[in-house]
Design a protein around this motif. Structure first.
Motif, PDB file in Angstrom:
ATOM      1  N   ALA A  48      58.623  12.964 -39.138  1.00  0.00           N
ATOM      2  CA  ALA A  48      57.841  13.102 -37.908  1.00  0.00           C
ATOM      3  C   ALA A  48      56.616  12.213 -38.029  1.00  0.00           C
ATOM      4  O   ALA A  48      55.960  12.182 -39.082  1.00  0.00           O
ATOM      5  CB  ALA A  48      57.431  14.552 -37.707  1.00  0.00           C
ATOM      6  N   SER A  49      56.315  11.485 -36.948  1.00  0.00           N
ATOM      7  CA  SER A  49      55.176  10.556 -36.957  1.00  0.00           C
ATOM      8  C   SER A  49      54.402  10.681 -35.651  1.00  0.00           C
ATOM      9  O   SER A  49      54.997  10.864 -34.591  1.00  0.00           O
ATOM     10  CB  SER A  49      55.659   9.109 -37.100  1.00  0.00           C
ATOM     11  OG  SER A  49      56.443   8.954 -38.260  1.00  0.00           O
ATOM     12  N   THR A  50      53.094  10.554 -35.751  1.00  0.00           N
ATOM     13  CA  THR A  50      52.265  10.548 -34.550  1.00  0.00           C
ATOM     14  C   THR A  50      51.963   9.108 -34.158  1.00  0.00           C
ATOM     15  O   THR A  50      51.900   8.227 -35.015  1.00  0.00           O
ATOM     16  CB  THR A  50      50.932  11.293 -34.769  1.00  0.00           C
ATOM     17  OG1 THR A  50      50.175  10.600 -35.760  1.00  0.00           O
ATOM     18  CG2 THR A  50      51.176  12.730 -35.200  1.00  0.00           C
ATOM     19  N   ALA A  51      51.766   8.913 -32.878  1.00  0.00           N
ATOM     20  CA  ALA A  51      51.334   7.599 -32.389  1.00  0.00           C
ATOM     21  C   ALA A  51      49.811   7.627 -32.238  1.00  0.00           C
ATOM     22  O   ALA A  51      49.171   8.669 -32.439  1.00  0.00           O
ATOM     23  CB  ALA A  51      52.008   7.294 -31.059  1.00  0.00           C
ATOM     24  N   THR A  52      49.237   6.509 -31.883  1.00  0.00           N
ATOM     25  CA  THR A  52      47.797   6.433 -31.664  1.00  0.00           C
ATOM     26  C   THR A  52      47.413   7.352 -30.506  1.00  0.00           C
ATOM     27  O   THR A  52      48.058   7.333 -29.457  1.00  0.00           O
ATOM     28  CB  THR A  52      47.393   4.977 -31.333  1.00  0.00           C
ATOM     29  OG1 THR A  52      47.798   4.145 -32.426  1.00  0.00           O
ATOM     30  CG2 THR A  52      45.900   4.850 -31.118  1.00  0.00           C
ATOM     31  N   PRO A  53      46.383   8.183 -30.683  1.00  0.00           N
ATOM     32  CA  PRO A  53      45.957   9.076 -29.594  1.00  0.00           C
ATOM     33  C   PRO A  53      45.548   8.290 -28.350  1.00  0.00           C
ATOM     34  O   PRO A  53      44.948   7.214 -28.437  1.00  0.00           O
ATOM     35  CB  PRO A  53      44.750   9.801 -30.193  1.00  0.00           C
ATOM     36  CG  PRO A  53      44.933   9.703 -31.665  1.00  0.00           C
ATOM     37  CD  PRO A  53      45.609   8.382 -31.898  1.00  0.00           C
ATOM     38  N   ILE A  54      45.889   8.841 -27.196  1.00  0.00           N
ATOM     39  CA  ILE A  54      45.562   8.222 -25.905  1.00  0.00           C
ATOM     40  C   ILE A  54      44.589   9.153 -25.194  1.00  0.00           C
ATOM     41  O   ILE A  54      44.916  10.304 -24.901  1.00  0.00           O
ATOM     42  CB  ILE A  54      46.823   8.025 -25.046  1.00  0.00           C
ATOM     43  CG1 ILE A  54      47.844   7.168 -25.797  1.00  0.00           C
ATOM     44  CG2 ILE A  54      46.477   7.423 -23.702  1.00  0.00           C
ATOM     45  CD1 ILE A  54      49.232   7.218 -25.200  1.00  0.00           C
ATOM     46  N   ILE A  55      43.391   8.650 -24.904  1.00  0.00           N
ATOM     47  CA  ILE A  55      42.388   9.441 -24.206  1.00  0.00           C
ATOM     48  C   ILE A  55      42.365   8.977 -22.760  1.00  0.00           C
ATOM     49  O   ILE A  55      41.847   7.893 -22.456  1.00  0.00           O
ATOM     50  CB  ILE A  55      40.998   9.286 -24.847  1.00  0.00           C
ATOM     51  CG1 ILE A  55      41.067   9.638 -26.333  1.00  0.00           C
ATOM     52  CG2 ILE A  55      39.969  10.133 -24.112  1.00  0.00           C
ATOM     53  CD1 ILE A  55      39.823   9.294 -27.115  1.00  0.00           C
ATOM     54  N   ASP A  56      42.969   9.753 -21.866  1.00  0.00           N
ATOM     55  CA  ASP A  56      43.019   9.400 -20.442  1.00  0.00           C
ATOM     56  C   ASP A  56      43.368   7.929 -20.243  1.00  0.00           C
ATOM     57  O   ASP A  56      42.711   7.216 -19.488  1.00  0.00           O
ATOM     58  CB  ASP A  56      41.688   9.690 -19.759  1.00  0.00           C
ATOM     59  CG  ASP A  56      41.569  11.133 -19.322  1.00  0.00           C
ATOM     60  OD1 ASP A  56      40.458  11.560 -19.060  1.00  0.00           O
ATOM     61  OD2 ASP A  56      42.592  11.837 -19.235  1.00  0.00           O
ATOM     62  N   PRO A 105      35.189   8.929 -18.111  1.00  0.00           N
ATOM     63  CA  PRO A 105      33.974   8.305 -18.647  1.00  0.00           C
ATOM     64  C   PRO A 105      33.634   8.810 -20.052  1.00  0.00           C
ATOM     65  O   PRO A 105      32.818   8.215 -20.749  1.00  0.00           O
ATOM     66  CB  PRO A 105      32.883   8.696 -17.633  1.00  0.00           C
ATOM     67  CG  PRO A 105      33.431   9.847 -16.860  1.00  0.00           C
ATOM     68  CD  PRO A 105      34.928   9.746 -16.930  1.00  0.00           C
ATOM     69  N   LEU A 106      34.283   9.913 -20.476  1.00  0.00           N
ATOM     70  CA  LEU A 106      34.044  10.426 -21.829  1.00  0.00           C
ATOM     71  C   LEU A 106      34.819   9.658 -22.898  1.00  0.00           C
ATOM     72  O   LEU A 106      34.496   9.757 -24.084  1.00  0.00           O
ATOM     73  CB  LEU A 106      34.454  11.907 -21.909  1.00  0.00           C
ATOM     74  CG  LEU A 106      33.553  12.917 -21.217  1.00  0.00           C
ATOM     75  CD1 LEU A 106      34.129  14.316 -21.357  1.00  0.00           C
ATOM     76  CD2 LEU A 106      32.147  12.872 -21.796  1.00  0.00           C
ATOM     77  N   ALA A 107      35.844   8.920 -22.489  1.00  0.00           N
ATOM     78  CA  ALA A 107      36.730   8.253 -23.452  1.00  0.00           C
ATOM     79  C   ALA A 107      35.988   7.465 -24.530  1.00  0.00           C
ATOM     80  O   ALA A 107      36.314   7.584 -25.716  1.00  0.00           O
ATOM     81  CB  ALA A 107      37.734   7.370 -22.729  1.00  0.00           C
ATOM     82  N   PRO A 108      34.975   6.672 -24.196  1.00  0.00           N
ATOM     83  CA  PRO A 108      34.300   5.908 -25.249  1.00  0.00           C
ATOM     84  C   PRO A 108      33.510   6.771 -26.236  1.00  0.00           C
ATOM     85  O   PRO A 108      33.105   6.299 -27.300  1.00  0.00           O
ATOM     86  CB  PRO A 108      33.349   4.985 -24.484  1.00  0.00           C
ATOM     87  CG  PRO A 108      33.738   5.059 -23.058  1.00  0.00           C
ATOM     88  CD  PRO A 108      34.487   6.318 -22.858  1.00  0.00           C
ATOM     89  N   TYR A 109      33.275   8.031 -25.880  1.00  0.00           N
ATOM     90  CA  TYR A 109      32.462   8.903 -26.717  1.00  0.00           C
ATOM     91  C   TYR A 109      33.295   9.920 -27.511  1.00  0.00           C
ATOM     92  O   TYR A 109      32.736  10.749 -28.221  1.00  0.00           O
ATOM     93  CB  TYR A 109      31.428   9.644 -25.851  1.00  0.00           C
ATOM     94  CG  TYR A 109      30.544   8.692 -25.099  1.00  0.00           C
ATOM     95  CD1 TYR A 109      29.488   8.044 -25.736  1.00  0.00           C
ATOM     96  CD2 TYR A 109      30.789   8.401 -23.767  1.00  0.00           C
ATOM     97  CE1 TYR A 109      28.686   7.136 -25.055  1.00  0.00           C
ATOM     98  CE2 TYR A 109      29.997   7.498 -23.077  1.00  0.00           C
ATOM     99  CZ  TYR A 109      28.945   6.870 -23.725  1.00  0.00           C
ATOM    100  OH  TYR A 109      28.160   5.962 -23.043  1.00  0.00           O
ATOM    101  N   SER A 139      41.480  14.205 -21.011  1.00  0.00           N
ATOM    102  CA  SER A 139      42.710  14.688 -21.646  1.00  0.00           C
ATOM    103  C   SER A 139      43.100  13.722 -22.750  1.00  0.00           C
ATOM    104  O   SER A 139      42.887  12.509 -22.641  1.00  0.00           O
ATOM    105  CB  SER A 139      43.834  14.837 -20.623  1.00  0.00           C
ATOM    106  OG  SER A 139      44.261  13.574 -20.191  1.00  0.00           O
ATOM    107  N   ILE A 140      43.639  14.288 -23.807  1.00  0.00           N
ATOM    108  CA  ILE A 140      44.048  13.496 -24.963  1.00  0.00           C
ATOM    109  C   ILE A 140      45.533  13.740 -25.190  1.00  0.00           C
ATOM    110  O   ILE A 140      45.972  14.882 -25.275  1.00  0.00           O
ATOM    111  CB  ILE A 140      43.258  13.900 -26.222  1.00  0.00           C
ATOM    112  CG1 ILE A 140      41.754  13.670 -25.988  1.00  0.00           C
ATOM    113  CG2 ILE A 140      43.745  13.123 -27.443  1.00  0.00           C
ATOM    114  CD1 ILE A 140      40.872  14.292 -27.038  1.00  0.00           C
ATOM    115  N   ALA A 141      46.312  12.664 -25.267  1.00  0.00           N
ATOM    116  CA  ALA A 141      47.749  12.769 -25.537  1.00  0.00           C
ATOM    117  C   ALA A 141      48.028  12.133 -26.893  1.00  0.00           C
ATOM    118  O   ALA A 141      47.530  11.036 -27.180  1.00  0.00           O
ATOM    119  CB  ALA A 141      48.546  12.071 -24.448  1.00  0.00           C
TER     120      ALA A 141
END
Length: 197
Positions: A108-116, A122-126, A187-189
């Motif tokens: 099982a492997s995770t990919a790079t998290p995606i923030i919106d 506007p929170l993504a950079p923080y 949201s974070i995927a």
């Protein structure tokens, strides 16, 4: 005397026939017994992976009955508002619940998290997301296990048949977040893929 020569000749012929069978790998089918067999049933093994949320009460299959990928909303710990400069934690347990007869290890492997989609909120950079592999969901709320993890990094774990692996996630809101963004959401995927080894 004539019969002794005949026996010798017959013996040589028999030896020659046996040697010929051994050298060409002849079949002994004439001496085998035929046995009837009823038709059996062949069933393919399930490639079934389960997902369990941090609170260990919600379990779902990674692939839904219609063949689509499942989405699991994770419960964060502590639950509530994330304060700038602090972190929240979540985790998912991945179970290898295949019914295969032999060894069936998966990775099982995770990919790079995606923030919106890295643009919409506007929170993504923080926001900083760290992902690590762990042995239990209880470890996910321990800041120590994230010390060596890189922001937006990935993790992987090998899971034997009937065993589980865990991915833990730390989400940190930067202390430099402007006060004007208070009350905003993001949201974070984190996609998870599983492959048989």
């Amino acid at each position: 005397m004539k019969s002794a020569r005949t026996l010798k000749a017959t013996g040589l012929v028999l030896i020659a026939v046996v040697l010929a069978l051994f050298t060409v790998q002849g079949s002994y089918a004439l001496w085998n017994k035929a046995v009837t067999s009823n038709a059996g049933t062949v069933q393919a093994a399930d490639f079934r992976i389960s997902l369990t949320d941090t609170n260990a009460s919600r379990v779902t299959d990674m692939t839904l009955a219609d063949g689509t990928a499942a989405t699991l909303s994770l419960t964060t710990t502590p639950i509530g508002v994330v304060i700038p400069g602090q972190s929240t934690y979540a985790g998912v347990q991945v179970g290898n619940v295949t019914n295969a007869g032999g060894a069936f290890t998966v990775r099982a492997s995770t990919a790079t998290p995606i923030i919106d989609n890295n643009a919409a909120s506007p929170l993504a950079p923080y926001l900083v997301v760290k992902t690590v592999a762990a042995t239990s969901l209880a470890q996910c709320s321990s800041p120590d296990i994230y010390a060596a993890a890189t922001p937006s990094g990935t993790a992987s774990t090998d899971i034997a048949k009937a065993a589980t692996g865990v991915f833990c996630f730390q989400v940190t809101l930067a202390a430099t977040m402007p006060a004007s963004l208070s009350g905003q959401t993001a949201s974070i995927a984190i996609p998870i893929t599983v492959n048989q080894l």
